[in-house]
Enzyme design. Structure first.
Site, PDB file in Angstrom:
ATOM      1  N   ILE A  76       0.811  -1.229   0.000  1.00 53.11           N
ATOM      2  CA  ILE A  76       0.000   0.000   0.000  1.00 53.11           C
ATOM      3  C   ILE A  76       0.837   1.268   0.000  1.00 53.11           C
ATOM      4  CG2 ILE A  76      -2.162  -0.868   0.976  1.00 53.11           C
ATOM      5  CD1 ILE A  76      -1.093   0.020   3.721  1.00 53.11           C
ATOM      6  N   GLY A  77       2.146   1.120  -0.050  1.00 51.26           N
ATOM      7  CA  GLY A  77       2.957   2.328  -0.106  1.00 51.26           C
ATOM      8  C   GLY A  77       4.404   1.980  -0.335  1.00 51.26           C
ATOM      9  N   GLY A 129       8.559   3.675  -0.301  1.00 50.41           N
ATOM     10  CA  GLY A 129       9.517   4.761  -0.143  1.00 50.41           C
ATOM     11  C   GLY A 129      10.803   4.332  -0.805  1.00 50.41           C
ATOM     12  N   SER A 154      13.632   3.265   0.603  1.00 52.08           N
ATOM     13  CA  SER A 154      14.210   2.036   1.135  1.00 52.08           C
ATOM     14  C   SER A 154      13.204   1.265   1.976  1.00 52.08           C
ATOM     15  CB  SER A 154      15.447   2.363   1.962  1.00 52.08           C
ATOM     16  OG  SER A 154      15.121   3.323   2.936  1.00 52.08           O
ATOM     17  N   VAL A 162       5.424  -0.388   2.436  1.00 48.48           N
ATOM     18  CA  VAL A 162       4.385  -0.571   3.445  1.00 48.48           C
ATOM     19  C   VAL A 162       3.352  -1.556   2.923  1.00 48.48           C
ATOM     20  CG1 VAL A 162       2.691   0.555   4.922  1.00 48.48           C
ATOM     21  CG2 VAL A 162       4.740   1.785   4.220  1.00 48.48           C
ATOM     22  N   LYS A 195       5.507  -1.798   7.975  1.00 51.74           N
ATOM     23  CA  LYS A 195       6.505  -1.043   7.227  1.00 51.74           C
ATOM     24  C   LYS A 195       7.769  -1.880   7.216  1.00 51.74           C
ATOM     25  CE  LYS A 195       9.046   3.336   7.523  1.00 51.74           C
ATOM     26  NZ  LYS A 195       8.977   4.691   8.062  1.00 51.74           N
ATOM     27  N   ASP A 240       8.520  16.799  10.389  1.00 45.89           N
ATOM     28  CA  ASP A 240       8.042  16.571   9.028  1.00 45.89           C
ATOM     29  C   ASP A 240       6.513  16.502   8.996  1.00 45.89           C
ATOM     30  OD1 ASP A 240       8.340  16.350   6.331  1.00 45.89           O
ATOM     31  OD2 ASP A 240       8.909  14.242   6.322  1.00 45.89           O
TER      32      ASP A 240
END
Lengths: 554, 340
Positions: free
Chosen positions: A24-25, A27, A29, A32, A47, A142
């Site tokens: 579902i995601g 990045g 490195s 998810v 994750k 962030d």
């Protein structure tokens, strides 16, 4: 109140107890997944972070992040159930926020932004989370719509502590001198401290980012985040009100955002103070989000698939490194923008509109002084670091040796970074320069208009050179900070790409430098013509006398 | 109006005394059905938070040296630290975190330029036993771990832990399934073996045999990737420290050690390979290589040379390239001392 960890359900610590359902995601490195915890029969998000892609000096940060996530406990903060390693990867098992990030919700269903009722709930819960984090001594660093998640109950969860630092852990104090976060959302003092090695920033930086996030939620995206910097400045000057800004916002909301975006961090309110703002007074409950946001929202899996098929991996699910790299290309100079509460957006500040001519020399001097200051600041930061180290208990004295060795290591690293920075910086300022060039060309066209105008624009252009240089200096500083950020996210494997980028930026830079040179020469020529024609300026520049003795006669 | 009824601000010493009284109460009455228990626990949490804000300051004020000194002095005058550690598992999460930060901070506080925390711990070394055993309890592991790492900044305390039986326990702790706890144990272990140089050298000399036997078999040959990676990095840090020259010479004279490092060189992870190389190079660079080391290197010469011809770091690293060139040169020039 905080739940006691003794009452928490123990989640299993081996991969075989989970069934991966979907990705579902993604990045840089990490990936998810949506997964099922088999023995508990519950849905979780996992994750998976590839540890082998993390450089050795980052391992300690990863440990701190994992610990932070298990030690925090607040309804609006995404915490970890547990974490364990699976071969090269670290799996962090977290509650699954079925609606995904607000950024993803905005782009899927609310392209022109949420209404104020929704925004109020989202921001109130985010401020609550921030208040808790700040009390715990953590700075999130962030905050943005991409890091604010929504679960099926309409509960807001602030996620991603990948860059957060603890103010109570002395070893992480130096982190606050570095730069982290996503450029557009960054507070001016964050950019400043990274670029100049100035004093560390603190909790207030999160409040700034919250203000930017409010704009993001209200407009659906950041105003003009999709146009490059140079264009954005020109656009803002010529067409200050794009269509989307015709939306009406209440006074309380505009005031609250204005407070968040106060330049001076000392005057900016803290999270706890912000909670008392009238904008949050008649806030609805989470159920409102279930009814008005979650209804008809495509599921996270569907959204991910749709975007993956469209060739765009969602950047904003939980983990955002990729987005950050992308974001760098559209960064602008935040410290040069003023937030206008009434029209509810940033208005750019043009330095060359404010002051004219006359100050040339002063500016030059200021520039030189600034450079020196930068140097001093840099060594100052080093000293602070040393001092922090000296505070450590050291009975053998041998520790110092190690520290020195460490420092050398750090220095060596910084040096190589520096070298890279210089290259990128050289290229990176182009955008700013372009817009400057445009101004200059305008000056040129004016010049053709007639005698009187020639005089004015000649003088104006002469005044512009140092201003241009000042802009360059500014953006250099910012760029330098951004490059540090790139370094944090780009590991060795991406170096080839990075070098390519550097190469092309260098070329572009060279081209623009020669252009600037021509313009400068032309400007000098104009200046000379103007002096010849008027006889003015001779007095200011006595060194011309020797070269043109015949002009001495009035 | 509320201000009128506010009690007078309490001095840091008073706060410490009140905390201690409550801790005594909690310690004694924990299992009783005392009705006031909840209330007392809430008071205790509040007090600990107040202590924390004196030591660390708050968003409004910086810490005041005089107040910190008073607090520290009162804290170590009596058995407050012991009570706090013992009662920690009974507190809620927020109070535990605050308590850990208070204890950590106190280790650095000076009273009349003396670290009185060190004196207290020296007289109460059994507290270290409690803290270390905390790694076995998921609920307190991270809190005790954070306190422990601060305590071993005192050299005498680090020596106590190094010389205790606890050192053996770190090997299983480092491999606990909980990543946050295992990595915390690793951080403490690393601190113990690198901070106080002369103490570490003394420990390693005395305990060489069992320590490196366990280190090799449990850490370097662990099935866990992150354990191997961190262990081989730490090994390099230990052996290449000037204080540990004697230990290094001994380590690189063993063919079993060489075998383990050569296996690590063959790992699929580049990170582990690079760290392993930094230890392997010492075996090769040793000018008094025992014959058995030489014969292993000679027997594997062509394989090693082939391996090194492709072996590169991701980023350019001059030092690495130099080291590698030197290693290749040495291996190429090796002569078997005993002919087969």
């Amino acid at each position: 109140m905080a739940t006691d960890p003794r009452l928490r359900v123990p989640y299993p610590l081996e991969a075989s107890a989970y069934r991966i359902v979907h990705e579902i995601g993604q990045g840089l490195s990490s990936v998810v997944y949506l997964a099922e915890c088999l023995p508990l029969g519950s849905t979780v998000a996992i994750k998976a972070l590839d540890l082998d892609r993390a450089p050795t000096h980052r391992l300690d940060d990863i440990r701190c992040e994992a610990q932070t996530m298990t030690l925090l406990s607040h309804p609006n903060v995404l915490t970890a159930h547990c974490s364990f390693t699976v071969d090269h990867s670290l799996w962090v098992v977290m509650p699954f926020c079925s609606a995904g990030s607000l950024h993803s919700i905005l782009s899927a269903s609310f392209p022109s932004g949420f209404d104020e009722t929704v925004i109020a709930i989202v921001l109130r819960d985010t401020v609550r989370a921030l208040n808790y984090l700040h009390q715990q001594g953590h700075v999130h660093r962030d905050i943005k719509a991409g890091n604010i998640l929504l679960d099926s109950m309409g509960l807001i969860k602030v996620a991603d502590f990948g860059v957060s630092a603890s103010l109570f852990d002395p070893s992480s104090l130096t982190k606050l001198q570095e730069m982290a976060g996503t450029p557009y959302w960054m507070a001016p003092e964050v950019i400043d401290s990274a670029a100049r090695g100035g004093p560390g920033y603190d909790y207030k930086a999160d409040v700034w980012s919250l203000g930017i996030t409010a704009l993001e939620l209200a407009h659906g995206k950041l105003p003009r985040s999709d146009v490059p910097l140079g264009k954005a400045i020109v656009l803002s000057a010529t067409k200050p009100f794009p269509a989307s800004s015709r939306k009406k916002f209440s006074k309380a909301f505009r005031e609250m955002v204005g407070l968040c975006l106060t330049h001076d961090p000392v005057k900016r309110p803290s999270a706890s103070k912000l909670l008392k703002h009238s904008f949050f007074k008649h806030c609805k409950s989470s159920e409102y989000l279930v009814k008005h946001v979650l209804n008809d929202l495509p599921s996270v899996e569907v959204r991910f698939k749709a975007m993956a098929e469209a060739g765009r991996i969602p950047k904003q699910m939980v983990d955002d490194e990729e987005d950050e790299a992308h974001e760098l290309q559209k960064t602008r100079r935040i410290s040069g923008w003023n937030f206008d509460e009434d029209c509810f957006r940033f208005v750019p500040v043009f330095p060359f509109q404010e002051e004219q001519g006359a100050k040339n020399q002063e500016n030059d001097e200021r520039g030189a002084q600034k450079e020196q200051d930068q140097e001093i600041n840099a060594t100052g930061a080093q000293k602070e670091q040393d001092q922090a180290k000296n505070h450590e208990i050291d009975e053998t004295g041998a520790q110092k040796e190690q520290d020195q060795a460490n420092n050398q290591e750090i220095e060596a690293e910084e040096e190589s970074e520096e070298a890279k920075n210089q290259e990128i910086r050289a290229g990176g300022v182009n955008k700013e320069r372009e817009s400057g060039d445009q101004e200059e060309r305008e000056g040129e066209t004016n010049q053709e208009g007639g005698e009187a105008k020639t005089v004015v624009s000649g003088g104006r252009m002469a005044a512009m050179i140092p201003e241009l240089e000042r802009i360059l200096e500014h953006s250099e500083a910012q760029r330098q900070g951004l490059v540090r950020l790139v370094d944090m996210f780009v590991d060795g494997r991406r170096e080839v790409e990075l070098l390519d980028l550097l190469g092309s930026l260098q070329l572009e830079h060279d081209r623009l430098t020669s252009e600037l040179e021509i313009l400068t020469k032309r400007n000098e020529e104009l200046q000379r013509q103007w002096e010849e024609a008027t006889g003015v300026g001779r007095i200011e520049q006595p060194d011309m006398e020797g070269a043109n003795p015949e002009l001495q006669e009035p | 109006m509320k201000g009128l009824f506010k009690s007078k601000p309490r001095t840091p010493a008073e706060l410490v005394r009140q905390t201690r009284d409550l801790l005594v109460y909690v310690d004694v009455y924990w299992n009783s059905r005392e009705a006031k228990k909840e209330e007392k626990m809430a008071d205790l949490s509040k007090l600990i938070r107040e202590l924390k804000s004196i030591l660390y300051g708050s968003s409004e004020s910086e810490p005041i040296a005089e107040a910190c000194a008073q607090l520290t002095q009162e804290f170590f005058k009596d058995n407050t630290l012991r009570l706090l550690i013992i009662c920690l598992p009974k507190m809620n999460l927020e109070a535990r975190k605050d308590a850990a930060q208070v204890v950590a901070n106190l280790q650095r506080q000076q009273v009349q330029s003396r670290l009185i925390a060190s004196d207290y711990l020296e007289a109460n070394k059994d507290l270290l036993d409690i803290l270390i055993a905390g790694y076995e309890n998921v609920d307190v592991a991270l809190h005790y771990g954070a306190m422990l790492r601060e305590c071993i900044r005192h050299q005498s305390i680090a020596r106590y832990v190094l010389e205790s039986e606890h050192m053996k326990k770190f090997f299983p702790y480092i491999q606990l399934p909980n990543f946050d706890i295992a990595s915390d144990a690793m951080a403490t272990f690393k601190e113990l073996l690198t901070r106080h140089k002369s103490t570490v050298a003394e420990f390693l000399n005395k305990n060489y045999d069992w320590f490196f036997a366990d280190y090799n078999s449990q850490l370097l040959e662990s099935s866990n990737y992150i354990t191997r990676r961190q262990a081989v990095k730490l090994l390099g840090d230990i052996l290449l420290d000037r204080a540990n020259v004697a230990i290094m010479v001994r380590y690189v004279s063993s063919k079993d050690n060489l075998r383990i490092l050569m296996n690590l060189l063959r790992e699929s992870s580049k990170n582990i390979q690079i760290e392993a190389f930094h230890v392997f190079k010492v075996f090769v660079a040793n000018q008094n290589k025992p014959p058995e080391i030489v014969s292993i290197l000679v027997a594997n010469r062509s394989k090693l040379l082939r391996f090194f011809s492709d072996f590169k770091t991701d980023k350019e690293d001059e030092q690495f390239d130099q080291d590698k060139a030197q290693v290749v040169k040495e291996i190429a020039a090796l002569e078997p001392r005993e002919l087969p």
